[in-house]
Motif scaffolding. Structure first.
Motif: not given
Length: 170
Positions: A67-92
């Motif tokens: 879920t999107l956290d208050g004020g974050e963009s979908p792209e920021e949320a996608a990077v955050r969720e990937m790191i939190e859940e998998t440890g992988y940071k999307p570079l693009r």
């Protein structure tokens, strides 16, 4: 006109009026901030999570999402969720598609991204209910077969894989 029935951490349940044929009709709906999901590949394998879903009382295999956290963009949320859940940071991140998972009861919009350039940075701080989440790396063809066989039932995962296949990304 909305009347708040219940406010939860990730959604609000509202009672909403609407005029239909000269009559006022009331219904209950979930108001949601939106969510993101990422179909990510590393070394040609899809990055998935196996997690327990209390609503289903069972484990699911899914693409990382949240879920999107208050004020974050979908792209920021996608990077955050990937790191939190998998440890992988999307570079693009490339937008894959947006969809409404349950338009009859909710305004939730899920934005799905595709990522094939990842950097492993270590698993971030997971939500308490995600502590026992497991990261899986699977061949895309194996996931598509699991979708067709009914082993994978998560809608965002099914939609992401079928859209990516149709677009020639898998």
């Amino acid at each position: 006109m909305d009347e708040v029935i219940y406010k939860a951490r990730k959604f609000t349940l509202v009672r909403r009026a609407r005029e239909v044929g000269g009559r006022i009709i009331w219904g209950e709906y979930l108001v949601h901030p939106g969510a993101v999901a990422v179909l990510a590949l590393t070394g040609g394998k899809a990055v998935l999570v196996r997690q327990f879903r209390p609503a289903l009382k069972s484990w699911t295999i899914e693409i990382p999402a949240g879920t999107l956290d208050g004020g974050e963009s979908p792209e920021e949320a996608a990077v955050r969720e990937m790191i939190e859940e998998t440890g992988y940071k999307p570079l693009r991140l490339t937008p894959l598609l947006d969809f409404y998972p349950s338009p009859g009861i909710s305004n939730e919009l899920i934005r799905i991204f595709y990522a094939d350039e990842l950097e492993y940075v270590g698993i971030g701080r997971r939500d308490p209910g995600e502590i026992d989440m497991e990261v899986l790396l699977k061949e895309p063809g194996e996931v598509l077969r699991a979708i067709i066989s009914g082993e994978v039932k998560d809608s965002k995962t099914i939609i992401a894989f079928l859209a990516a296949k149709e677009k020639g990304l898998l």
